[in-house]
Every structure is written in structure tokens, then in C-alpha cells.
Design a protein around this motif. Sequence first.
Motif, PDB file in Angstrom:
ATOM      1  N   LEU A  95      -2.177  -3.422  -5.746  1.00 10.93           N
ATOM      2  CA  LEU A  95      -2.125  -4.158  -7.004  1.00 10.93           C
ATOM      3  C   LEU A  95      -1.056  -3.563  -7.923  1.00 10.93           C
ATOM      4  N   ALA A  96      -0.913  -2.230  -7.888  1.00 13.10           N
ATOM      5  CA  ALA A  96       0.099  -1.557  -8.704  1.00 13.10           C
ATOM      6  C   ALA A  96       0.374  -0.182  -8.104  1.00 13.10           C
ATOM      7  N   PHE A  97       1.596   0.304  -8.364  1.00 13.32           N
ATOM      8  CA  PHE A  97       2.012   1.598  -7.815  1.00 13.32           C
ATOM      9  C   PHE A  97       3.101   2.176  -8.708  1.00 13.32           C
ATOM     10  N   ARG A  98       3.070   3.505  -8.891  1.00 12.33           N
ATOM     11  CA  ARG A  98       4.171   4.180  -9.577  1.00 12.33           C
ATOM     12  C   ARG A  98       4.284   5.609  -9.070  1.00 12.33           C
ATOM     13  N   ARG A  99       5.518   6.019  -8.768  1.00 13.55           N
ATOM     14  CA  ARG A  99       5.805   7.393  -8.353  1.00 13.55           C
ATOM     15  C   ARG A  99       6.736   8.017  -9.371  1.00 13.55           C
ATOM     16  N   ASP A 100       6.357   9.217  -9.834  1.00  6.57           N
ATOM     17  CA  ASP A 100       7.261   9.960 -10.710  1.00  6.57           C
ATOM     18  C   ASP A 100       8.568  10.210  -9.971  1.00  6.57           C
ATOM     19  N   ASP A 101       9.661  10.234 -10.709  1.00  8.81           N
ATOM     20  CA  ASP A 101      10.977  10.455 -10.104  1.00  8.81           C
ATOM     21  C   ASP A 101      11.034  11.735  -9.281  1.00  8.81           C
ATOM     22  N   ARG A 102      10.358  12.769  -9.731  1.00 13.46           N
ATOM     23  CA  ARG A 102      10.430  14.067  -9.059  1.00 13.46           C
ATOM     24  C   ARG A 102       9.268  14.322  -8.098  1.00 13.46           C
ATOM     25  N   ALA A 103       8.370  13.370  -7.957  1.00 10.47           N
ATOM     26  CA  ALA A 103       7.233  13.562  -7.047  1.00 10.47           C
ATOM     27  C   ALA A 103       7.721  13.584  -5.600  1.00 10.47           C
ATOM     28  N   VAL A 104       7.058  14.385  -4.783  1.00 17.29           N
ATOM     29  CA  VAL A 104       7.440  14.425  -3.369  1.00 17.29           C
ATOM     30  C   VAL A 104       7.254  13.042  -2.769  1.00 17.29           C
ATOM     31  N   LEU A 105       8.152  12.655  -1.887  1.00 18.52           N
ATOM     32  CA  LEU A 105       8.137  11.296  -1.352  1.00 18.52           C
ATOM     33  C   LEU A 105       6.831  10.950  -0.641  1.00 18.52           C
ATOM     34  N   ILE A 106       6.265  11.891   0.075  1.00 18.51           N
ATOM     35  CA  ILE A 106       5.048  11.597   0.822  1.00 18.51           C
ATOM     36  C   ILE A 106       3.869  11.282  -0.099  1.00 18.51           C
ATOM     37  N   SER A 107       3.964  11.659  -1.373  1.00 18.17           N
ATOM     38  CA  SER A 107       2.868  11.379  -2.295  1.00 18.17           C
ATOM     39  C   SER A 107       2.643   9.882  -2.461  1.00 18.17           C
ATOM     40  N   GLY A 108       3.667   9.088  -2.260  1.00 21.48           N
ATOM     41  CA  GLY A 108       3.502   7.640  -2.310  1.00 21.48           C
ATOM     42  C   GLY A 108       2.562   7.157  -1.228  1.00 21.48           C
ATOM     43  N   GLU A 109       2.790   7.627  -0.029  1.00 18.23           N
ATOM     44  CA  GLU A 109       1.930   7.246   1.100  1.00 18.23           C
ATOM     45  C   GLU A 109       0.524   7.815   0.943  1.00 18.23           C
ATOM     46  N   THR A 110       0.421   9.065   0.521  1.00 16.94           N
ATOM     47  CA  THR A 110      -0.908   9.664   0.410  1.00 16.94           C
ATOM     48  C   THR A 110      -1.725   8.994  -0.689  1.00 16.94           C
ATOM     49  N   SER A 111      -1.090   8.597  -1.779  1.00 20.16           N
ATOM     50  CA  SER A 111      -1.841   7.934  -2.847  1.00 20.16           C
ATOM     51  C   SER A 111      -2.432   6.612  -2.355  1.00 20.16           C
ATOM     52  N   ILE A 112      -1.676   5.868  -1.590  1.00 17.53           N
ATOM     53  CA  ILE A 112      -2.158   4.589  -1.061  1.00 17.53           C
ATOM     54  C   ILE A 112      -3.278   4.820  -0.052  1.00 17.53           C
ATOM     55  N   ARG A 113      -3.100   5.783   0.838  1.00 23.09           N
ATOM     56  CA  ARG A 113      -4.138   6.056   1.840  1.00 23.09           C
ATOM     57  C   ARG A 113      -5.422   6.587   1.216  1.00 23.09           C
ATOM     58  N   LYS A 114      -5.302   7.409   0.184  1.00 22.08           N
ATOM     59  CA  LYS A 114      -6.497   7.909  -0.503  1.00 22.08           C
ATOM     60  C   LYS A 114      -7.255   6.755  -1.151  1.00 22.08           C
ATOM     61  N   ALA A 115      -6.525   5.862  -1.813  1.00 23.60           N
ATOM     62  CA  ALA A 115      -7.176   4.697  -2.429  1.00 23.60           C
ATOM     63  C   ALA A 115      -7.840   3.833  -1.362  1.00 23.60           C
ATOM     64  N   TYR A 116      -7.153   3.592  -0.255  1.00 26.46           N
ATOM     65  CA  TYR A 116      -7.692   2.763   0.824  1.00 26.46           C
ATOM     66  C   TYR A 116      -8.964   3.381   1.410  1.00 26.46           C
ATOM     67  N   THR A 117      -8.957   4.684   1.611  1.00 22.26           N
ATOM     68  CA  THR A 117     -10.125   5.377   2.157  1.00 22.26           C
ATOM     69  C   THR A 117     -11.305   5.271   1.198  1.00 22.26           C
ATOM     70  N   ALA A 118     -11.051   5.517  -0.090  1.00 28.58           N
ATOM     71  CA  ALA A 118     -12.114   5.418  -1.095  1.00 28.58           C
ATOM     72  C   ALA A 118     -12.679   4.004  -1.151  1.00 28.58           C
ATOM     73  N   LEU A 119     -11.818   3.009  -1.025  1.00 26.11           N
ATOM     74  CA  LEU A 119     -12.251   1.617  -1.056  1.00 26.11           C
ATOM     75  C   LEU A 119     -13.091   1.274   0.169  1.00 26.11           C
ATOM     76  N   GLN A 120     -12.598   1.609   1.346  1.00 31.59           N
ATOM     77  CA  GLN A 120     -13.292   1.241   2.585  1.00 31.59           C
ATOM     78  C   GLN A 120     -14.663   1.898   2.712  1.00 31.59           C
ATOM     79  N   LEU A 121     -14.785   3.125   2.232  1.00 32.37           N
ATOM     80  CA  LEU A 121     -16.048   3.850   2.355  1.00 32.37           C
ATOM     81  C   LEU A 121     -16.839   3.875   1.044  1.00 32.37           C
TER      82      LEU A 121
END
Length: 138
Positions: free
Chosen positions: A43-69
Motif C-alpha cells: 500500500l505504501a513504502f519509503r526507504r531513507d536515502d542512507r538505509a541499507v538496500l536490503i532493508s527494503g526487502e526485509t521491511s516488506i517480508r516482515k510486514a507480510y509475515t506479520a500479516l499472514q500469521l
Amino acid sequence: MTTTLTPLTVQDAETLIATAHRAADAAGVTVSVAVLDAGGHLLAFRRDDRAVLISGETSIRKAYTALQLDTPTADLVDAVAPGALFHTLPTALDRPLLFIAGGIPVHRDGRLVGAIGVGGGAPDQDHSFAAAALEALA
């Protein structure tokens, strides 16, 4: 008697993202924040300019896991330890789950309407940023 469920809106998602980022900024941490609707769609996403790139993927997967379970990912970490109930679950599905703190389901009127995921800080930090964001919707 039928009750109407108000879905998570883009405005709600923007509130969650802005609040999580403010909490992370206050702690001096750069993060990515993802908000999913009840169907698991971004629905929405934002990554800080200096955030590690993988944090984008981990944030989505964490949300998906929390939602599914329908459980904060912080409460699931021990469930995937060797010999635990969900030990093989992270590799059993087509869409990968991520059992690291930082994902929290979002409820409205007692019903699941989406989830928020934060990545980029230490797991406890990510969880606290997501929890702070949820308080903004209350």
C-alpha cells in the motif's frame, strides 16, 4: 447484523510510514518502512536515502509475515528455531517469510486490515518503530 469494515487507506499507510520514520530519526537510525493491505499488497513504502538496500526487502517480508500469521514477528522468532513448531515454515512457501522483529499486524475494530514492516535497524529497534507507528492510528 452486518458490520462494515473500514480498510486500511493510503492516508493511514502514510501516517504509519511518517510516524515510523520520525521514531527512527529520533533514534538516529535509517530505515525502510512498508505497509501492506489486508490482501498482502503493498500500500505504501519509503526507504531513507542512507538505509541499507536490503532493508527494503526485509521491511516488506516482515510486514507480510506479520500479516499472514496475524502476529508481530518479534513474537515468532523462537517459533522457527531448530525443533520448534515452525522450523521449516520459512522455506516451505513460495513467498518467503521473515521471522525477525519489525513486522506488526494492523487491526481495526478487532479485525486484521494490514501490516507494517520496518527494516534497517536492530530487530528490537525496528519493532519499536513499528509499534510507535501503530500508536499514531489509535
